[in-house]
Scaffold this motif. Structure first.
Motif, short mmCIF file in Angstrom:
data_model
loop_
_atom_site.label_atom_id
_atom_site.label_comp_id
_atom_site.label_asym_id
_atom_site.label_seq_id
_atom_site.Cartn_x
_atom_site.Cartn_y
_atom_site.Cartn_z
N VAL A 112 0.84 -1.20 0.00
CA VAL A 112 0.00 0.00 0.00
C VAL A 112 0.87 1.25 0.00
O VAL A 112 0.57 2.23 -0.68
CB VAL A 112 -0.95 0.00 1.21
CG1 VAL A 112 -1.67 1.34 1.31
CG2 VAL A 112 -1.97 -1.13 1.09
N ARG A 113 1.96 1.22 0.76
CA ARG A 113 2.82 2.41 0.89
C ARG A 113 3.47 2.80 -0.42
O ARG A 113 3.70 3.99 -0.67
CB ARG A 113 3.89 2.16 1.96
CG ARG A 113 3.37 2.23 3.38
CD ARG A 113 4.51 2.30 4.38
NE ARG A 113 5.24 1.04 4.46
CZ ARG A 113 4.96 0.07 5.31
NH1 ARG A 113 3.95 0.21 6.17
NH2 ARG A 113 5.66 -1.05 5.33
N VAL A 114 3.78 1.84 -1.28
CA VAL A 114 4.52 2.15 -2.51
C VAL A 114 3.64 2.10 -3.75
O VAL A 114 4.07 2.51 -4.83
CB VAL A 114 5.71 1.19 -2.69
CG1 VAL A 114 6.65 1.30 -1.51
CG2 VAL A 114 5.25 -0.25 -2.88
N SER A 115 2.42 1.60 -3.60
CA SER A 115 1.56 1.40 -4.76
C SER A 115 0.64 2.59 -4.97
O SER A 115 0.27 3.29 -4.03
CB SER A 115 0.71 0.13 -4.55
OG SER A 115 -0.26 0.02 -5.56
N TYR B 86 -5.84 -0.30 2.15
CA TYR B 86 -6.43 0.87 1.51
C TYR B 86 -5.61 2.12 1.80
O TYR B 86 -5.32 2.39 2.97
CB TYR B 86 -7.86 1.10 2.01
CG TYR B 86 -8.78 -0.09 1.87
CD1 TYR B 86 -9.41 -0.36 0.66
CD2 TYR B 86 -9.03 -0.94 2.94
CE1 TYR B 86 -10.27 -1.45 0.51
CE2 TYR B 86 -9.90 -2.02 2.82
CZ TYR B 86 -10.51 -2.27 1.60
OH TYR B 86 -11.34 -3.34 1.47
N PRO B 87 -5.24 2.88 0.78
CA PRO B 87 -4.57 4.15 1.03
C PRO B 87 -5.51 5.15 1.70
O PRO B 87 -6.74 5.06 1.54
CB PRO B 87 -4.15 4.62 -0.36
CG PRO B 87 -5.08 3.94 -1.29
CD PRO B 87 -5.42 2.62 -0.66
N ALA B 88 -4.95 6.11 2.40
CA ALA B 88 -5.75 7.05 3.19
C ALA B 88 -6.76 7.80 2.32
O ALA B 88 -7.86 8.11 2.78
CB ALA B 88 -4.83 8.04 3.90
N PRO C 175 -12.11 9.65 -4.29
CA PRO C 175 -10.73 10.06 -4.52
C PRO C 175 -10.11 9.23 -5.64
O PRO C 175 -10.17 8.01 -5.60
CB PRO C 175 -10.05 9.75 -3.19
CG PRO C 175 -10.84 8.59 -2.65
CD PRO C 175 -12.24 8.75 -3.15
N PRO C 176 -9.53 9.90 -6.67
CA PRO C 176 -9.00 9.13 -7.79
C PRO C 176 -7.78 8.33 -7.40
O PRO C 176 -6.95 8.81 -6.62
CB PRO C 176 -8.63 10.22 -8.81
CG PRO C 176 -8.37 11.44 -7.98
CD PRO C 176 -9.30 11.34 -6.80
N PRO C 177 -7.64 7.11 -7.89
CA PRO C 177 -6.44 6.35 -7.63
C PRO C 177 -5.24 7.02 -8.28
O PRO C 177 -5.37 7.71 -9.29
CB PRO C 177 -6.72 5.00 -8.29
CG PRO C 177 -8.15 5.00 -8.66
CD PRO C 177 -8.60 6.41 -8.71
N ALA C 178 -4.08 6.78 -7.72
CA ALA C 178 -2.87 7.37 -8.27
C ALA C 178 -2.52 6.76 -9.61
O ALA C 178 -1.89 7.38 -10.44
CB ALA C 178 -1.71 7.21 -7.30
N GLY C 179 -2.90 5.48 -9.84
CA GLY C 179 -2.57 4.80 -11.08
C GLY C 179 -3.83 4.33 -11.77
O GLY C 179 -4.89 4.25 -11.18
N ARG C 180 -3.70 4.02 -13.05
CA ARG C 180 -4.82 3.48 -13.82
C ARG C 180 -4.60 2.00 -14.07
O ARG C 180 -3.48 1.52 -14.05
CB ARG C 180 -4.95 4.19 -15.17
CG ARG C 180 -5.25 5.67 -15.04
CD ARG C 180 -6.61 5.91 -14.43
NE ARG C 180 -7.66 5.42 -15.29
CZ ARG C 180 -8.93 5.41 -14.93
NH1 ARG C 180 -9.29 5.83 -13.74
NH2 ARG C 180 -9.85 4.95 -15.75
N THR D 36 3.95 -11.15 -11.48
CA THR D 36 4.24 -12.24 -10.56
C THR D 36 5.29 -11.86 -9.53
O THR D 36 5.48 -12.53 -8.54
CB THR D 36 4.73 -13.47 -11.34
OG1 THR D 36 5.87 -13.12 -12.12
CG2 THR D 36 3.63 -14.00 -12.26
N THR D 37 5.98 -10.76 -9.76
CA THR D 37 6.98 -10.33 -8.78
C THR D 37 6.34 -9.57 -7.63
O THR D 37 6.62 -9.79 -6.46
CB THR D 37 8.04 -9.43 -9.47
OG1 THR D 37 8.64 -10.18 -10.50
CG2 THR D 37 9.09 -8.99 -8.46
N THR D 38 5.46 -8.62 -7.98
CA THR D 38 4.84 -7.79 -6.96
C THR D 38 3.46 -8.27 -6.58
O THR D 38 2.89 -7.84 -5.58
CB THR D 38 4.70 -6.35 -7.45
OG1 THR D 38 3.84 -6.32 -8.59
CG2 THR D 38 6.06 -5.77 -7.84
N GLY D 39 2.91 -9.15 -7.40
CA GLY D 39 1.56 -9.62 -7.14
C GLY D 39 0.52 -8.63 -7.63
O GLY D 39 -0.63 -8.68 -7.25
N ALA D 40 0.89 -7.70 -8.51
CA ALA D 40 -0.06 -6.69 -8.98
C ALA D 40 -0.96 -7.28 -10.04
O ALA D 40 -0.51 -7.94 -10.96
CB ALA D 40 0.69 -5.48 -9.54
#
Length: 358
Positions: A101-104, A152-154, A339-344, A351-355
């Motif tokens: 969450v902190r980096v995504s 969940y981000p703030a 609030p819009p997400p930072a990414g689309r 498979t590395t990050t699980g995204a």
């Protein structure tokens, strides 16, 4: 980062989890467990948790929203990771979700189980069925739609407080809303842990499955209603007039109007309905294409099969999936709400990050 734990009639594992999370702020919501469980929450307080007590059992969704509202008011700007109270979420997995969450830039990070090893049959098959239905309806590939470990981000807290649903259906609705807004949903693989055959779960297979599948099935319900109206009108008009083409056109006009109204105001509504100025012309264009295809296929398949009913069923089955996908992605598409997400969202699974995103 704050760990939010909704708890209903917990055992000693709640305090043990809080103790292992001692370097994080932990908020526990007692979902009306009652006096017999007061000591369990007292132990959680002694282990370092802040406990919010509800006067009666309101359901997991209500408990989560209560926690989100409390954190938003008392700790603005803090990200939140939700975990279950029954020991199924390991501290290292909670930490992994928090780190992501902190980096995504995602609106939601899921701790997903792979359901390997000894997993109760109802959990294995229930998750598989929901995963398949969810993918077919939303195009969002989620490995574990029912996971309770979520980050969940703030910036999403106001949105989390607005989504309805008091019980287990709430978490699925969050995924449905995120999919509708085309927000990023990322995944982190976690251990699959079931203790004592998952006897500590308060999930009620019949009632809560109905609540969970309800939001999914509403996406398809409007089209099925329109199909029923269309089929009934077609049969009646053909019997009355003996003219297949005119009957198909008239029946489709009535059913399309009904389908548009229901889809705009209920099925694809996320906040305010899509404006008529954009939705109506798009729907009319789609309806015209579907009408032409419907008439052509109905003539062809009725002649091939020798049955109007069989031809109608085959025609509608073919047009259903294409029509639904176009309505969701184009006709009733909403602009992303705050609030819009930072990414689309981008297709694929990292498979590395699980995204994973739609």
């Amino acid at each position: 980062m704050i760990v939010l734990i909704p708890a209903y009639q917990p055992d000693l594992r709640l305090a043990e989890l809080v103790g292992r999370l001692g370097h994080h702020r932990v908020v526990v919501v007692d979902d009306g467990s009652g006096p017999p469980y007061a000591e369990m929450f007292a132990q959680a307080r002694r282990a370092g948790a802040e406990v919010i007590t509800l006067d009666r059992n309101r359901g997991k969704g209500f408990a989560l929203r209560t926690g989100f509202a409390h954190i938003q008011a008392r700790c603005p700007g803090e990200d939140v990771v939700c975990a279950d109270s029954d020991g199924q979420h390991r501290v290292e997995d909670i930490e992994a979700v928090a780190a992501r969450v902190r980096v995504s830039g995602a609106a939601m990070v899921l701790g997903v189980r792979r359901f390997t090893g000894r997993v109760p049959a109802r959990s294995r098959f229930g998750n598989a069925a929901t995963r398949i239905l969810f993918r077919l309806i939303t195009r969002l590939a989620v490995t574990d739609t029912q996971t309770g470990l979520r980050g969940y981000p703030a910036r999403t807290l106001p949105w989390l407080c607005r989504v309805p649903g008091d019980r287990f259906e709430y978490e699925l609705r969050l995924l449905l809303r995120a999919a509708a807004q085309r927000w990023d949903v990322e995944e982190v693989e976690i251990a699959t842990v079931y203790l004592d055959g998952n006897r500590s779960s308060h999930f009620r297979p019949v009632i809560d499955s109905a609540r969970i599948y309800g939001p999914l099935l509403t996406f398809a319900g409007s089209s099925l209603l329109a199909f029923a109206v269309d089929a009934a009108l077609l049969a009646g008009l053909v019997t009355w007039t003996g003219h297949l083409t005119a009957s198909a056109v008239a029946a489709r006009l009535v059913s399309a109007t009904l389908n548009y109204s229901v889809n705009r105001t209920a099925v694809f509504r996320h906040g305010t309905p899509a404006p008529h100025r954009t939705a109506a012309p798009r729907y009319l264009a789609l309806a015209a294409v579907c009408l032409a295809a419907n008439v052509a296929l109905l003539h062809l398949l009725s002649a091939v099969t020798g049955s109007l009913v069989t031809g109608k069923l085959a025609t509608e089955t073919g047009l259903f999936l294409a029509g639904f996908a176009i309505q969701r992605a184009f006709v009733f598409r909403h602009a992303t709400t705050a609030p819009p997400p930072a990414g689309r969202a981008t297709a694929g699974h990292d498979t590395t990050t699980g995204a994973m995103a739609a």
